[in-house]
Write an enzyme that holds these catalytic residues in place. Structure first.
Site, short mmCIF file in Angstrom:
data_model
loop_
_atom_site.label_atom_id
_atom_site.label_comp_id
_atom_site.label_asym_id
_atom_site.label_seq_id
_atom_site.Cartn_x
_atom_site.Cartn_y
_atom_site.Cartn_z
N ASN A 14 -1.68 3.94 3.41
CA ASN A 14 -2.53 5.10 3.64
C ASN A 14 -3.43 4.79 4.84
O ASN A 14 -4.35 3.99 4.73
CB ASN A 14 -3.36 5.35 2.37
N LYS A 16 -5.52 6.69 6.19
CA LYS A 16 -6.79 7.44 6.11
C LYS A 16 -7.09 8.10 7.45
O LYS A 16 -6.16 8.50 8.15
CB LYS A 16 -7.92 6.52 5.65
N HIS A 102 -6.79 11.21 -4.14
CA HIS A 102 -7.39 9.93 -3.71
C HIS A 102 -8.88 9.96 -4.02
O HIS A 102 -9.52 11.01 -3.89
CB HIS A 102 -7.14 9.70 -2.22
N GLU A 104 -11.35 9.08 -2.43
CA GLU A 104 -12.19 9.54 -1.32
C GLU A 104 -12.18 11.07 -1.25
O GLU A 104 -13.18 11.70 -0.89
CB GLU A 104 -11.71 8.91 0.00
N GLU A 172 -6.03 3.09 -8.71
CA GLU A 172 -6.88 2.50 -7.67
C GLU A 172 -8.33 2.46 -8.16
O GLU A 172 -9.04 3.47 -8.11
CB GLU A 172 -6.84 3.35 -6.40
N GLY A 178 -11.21 -0.94 -0.23
CA GLY A 178 -11.88 -1.30 1.01
C GLY A 178 -12.99 -2.32 0.86
O GLY A 178 -13.77 -2.52 1.79
N SER A 217 -7.65 -3.05 -2.02
CA SER A 217 -7.75 -4.37 -1.37
C SER A 217 -6.50 -5.23 -1.54
O SER A 217 -6.60 -6.46 -1.67
CB SER A 217 -9.00 -5.12 -1.87
#
Ligand code: PEP
Length: 255
Positions: A14, A16, A102, A104, A172, A178, A217
């Site tokens: 991904n 992003k 996701h 985010e 996730e 991240g 990660s």
């Protein structure tokens, strides 16, 4: 219930909101290395670039083992939704899948489970595979709510029409995305077992065959350990998918 063989793993990247056209050179390197069956022969490999690069990447990847996906789609096929992208448009540009839900998107755009579910249904309508993301926050984990949160998100985000062909689940943990932090192998095993149990309860054999990716990660140094956990059928990778060499190091977990 009939015995189902282990699903073919998927390693999906991904990108992003990263990547100008120059970054397509990394996808090109990846494509060339995947031509060697010793490199990517044991798993499927996908990149999900920003929408601006989907068409160009799909064109460059045509005929190779590299699949291309979108990072989000609107639930509707067309209409007055400035700035949004329909699943049909991603498909038209050459994508074969789309990430939905996701964390985010859930955090930045208030996407609740019902919206994620509608987006997954839009993916099916357009002939795309939906990669449906779920995962707990750090506070939810500290409060001992991880399994309840994850299974609740699954129940609300997955359509009834989900199959092992049209749907991939990505677990996730939000706190691992991240940050360089990862759950212990035992924690990953516990959540993936709970996800598998929920999928089988709801979908029977279809749930047994559905791929459940781990994301958060993942890097070359931890990929082999994470990918060897039971019920982990691949990875969803953010930062480490931006450089072909790093991503290949993760794909190497399946060499
Ligand atoms: C992600 O955003 O899906 C992700 C897993 O990111 P990272 O690998 O950078 O933690």
């Amino acid at each position: 219930m009939t015995k189902i063989s282990a699903p073919r793993p998927l390693v999906a990247g991904n990108w992003k909101m990263n990547g100008l056209a120059s970054l397509l050179a990394e996808a090109d390197k990846l494509k060339q290395r995947l031509a060697d069956p010793a490199v990517g022969g044991k798993c499927e490999v996908m990149l999900c670039p920003p929408a601006t690069l989907v068409g160009a990447m799909a064109k460059a990847a045509a005929g190779s083992a590299l699949m291309v996906g979108g990072q989000d789609c609107h639930a509707k096929a067309s209409g007055a939704h400035t700035g949004d992208i329909a699943a049909e448009m991603l498909r038209d540009a050459g994508a074969s899948a789309v990430i939905v839900g996701h964390s985010e998107r859930r955090a930045d755009h208030g996407e609740i489970d019902a919206i994620v579910r509608a987006k997954a249904e839009a993916a099916y309508r357009a002939g795309l595979m939906a990669i449906v993301c779920v995962g707990e926050t750090a506070d939810e984990r500290k409060a001992g709510k991880t399994l309840a949160v994850v299974t609740g998100q699954l129940a609300g985000s997955l359509p009834d029409a989900a199959t092992d062909a049209n749907t991939v689940v990505a677990y996730e943990p939000v706190w691992a995305i991240g940050t360089g932090l990862t759950p212990t192998v035992a924690d990953v095993a516990e959540v993936h077992a709970a996800v598998r149990a929920a999928l089988v309860k709801r979908y029977g054999d279809r749930g047994q065959g559905m791929r459940v990716l781990y994301g958060g990660s993942v890097k070359p140094s931890n990929a082999r350990e994470l990918m060897s956990v039971e019920n982990v059928n691949g990875a969803l990778v953010g930062g480490a998918s931006l450089k072909a060499e790093d991503f290949l190091g993760i794909i190497g977990a399946y060499a």
